[in-house]
Design an enzyme around this catalytic site. Sequence first.
Site, short mmCIF file in Angstrom:
data_model
loop_
_atom_site.label_atom_id
_atom_site.label_comp_id
_atom_site.label_asym_id
_atom_site.label_seq_id
_atom_site.Cartn_x
_atom_site.Cartn_y
_atom_site.Cartn_z
N LYS A 179 -17.49 14.14 -2.44
CA LYS A 179 -15.97 14.16 -2.32
C LYS A 179 -15.53 13.37 -1.17
O LYS A 179 -14.63 12.64 -1.20
CB LYS A 179 -15.46 15.53 -2.33
CG LYS A 179 -15.39 16.19 -3.71
CD LYS A 179 -14.55 17.78 -3.41
CE LYS A 179 -14.59 18.41 -4.98
NZ LYS A 179 -13.84 19.60 -4.89
N ARG A 180 -16.47 13.42 -0.24
CA ARG A 180 -16.04 12.36 1.03
C ARG A 180 -16.02 11.23 0.65
O ARG A 180 -15.01 10.53 1.38
CB ARG A 180 -16.95 12.74 2.04
CG ARG A 180 -16.90 12.23 3.26
CD ARG A 180 -18.01 12.57 4.33
NE ARG A 180 -19.47 12.28 3.89
CZ ARG A 180 -19.89 10.97 3.83
NH1 ARG A 180 -19.18 10.14 4.22
NH2 ARG A 180 -21.21 10.91 3.34
#
Length: 264
Positions: free
Chosen positions: A95-96
């Site tokens: 997700k980063r």
Amino acid sequence: NETISYRDFVVGKEISWDSKDIDEVMLLKSDGFPTYHLGVVVDDTEMKITHILRGHDWLPSTPVHLLLYKYFEAALPEIGHLTDILDPQGGKLSKRKGSVACEEFLADGYLPEAILNFIMLLGWAPKDNRELFTLEEFVKLFDKGDLQTANPIFNREKLDWFNGMYIRKTENAKLISQIFQFFGGKYEQDRIEKILPLVKDRMVKFSDFEILAAPLLGACPAIDKNCLPSAKKEHLEKTILVLDNLSSWELTQINEKFAALIKE
């Protein structure tokens, strides 16, 4: 001073380490709670697990687990390491780095069966070049294909292709109901039924329906004139001329006339 090895049934070869190269790891925390390394070996032994499947990124932990099986005098399961899906920019999906969860794909109008088909072919390849599989077909043919050994890259364009294919394969009656539910009843089903044949071949996901059908659903969205070419007036005039001179208002003829105009 020993060699620790096992045969990986996914990779299909013997993998070994020199014991001096294996880092010491924590097995029990100060509160007596076991870490993953100890917990997973005990758990798998107690449950009589016969085959262990993990992501390739867990491979460095495998020699620690092999030693634990040896020290416990426990039967060693078959071990296989599957590929990790990589981000297009490199490294694992996260997700980063902007990767999204499966739920977000569903919320954007991707079909579960298209996502499943896309994912299964990231880690497995059939003997032929076939690409479309139902879950039942995949299960039936699984042992007639090969597990991938190279880490695949998440290709959003390929997922879009799969989803578009599944939309076009879906019967209109079912698609009308799915679009109706996707937009929470915002548009009447009979209205969707009339519009669908005009946009179905261009839809990639359900959310595209509202964009493609915007002129038929209400007010057109505002268009930034800076996005239009400098010759927009000439283009629009010629477009109107083509439409004015149509002998019949049929999609095939409209497309042919526009294609000729573009070529000209």
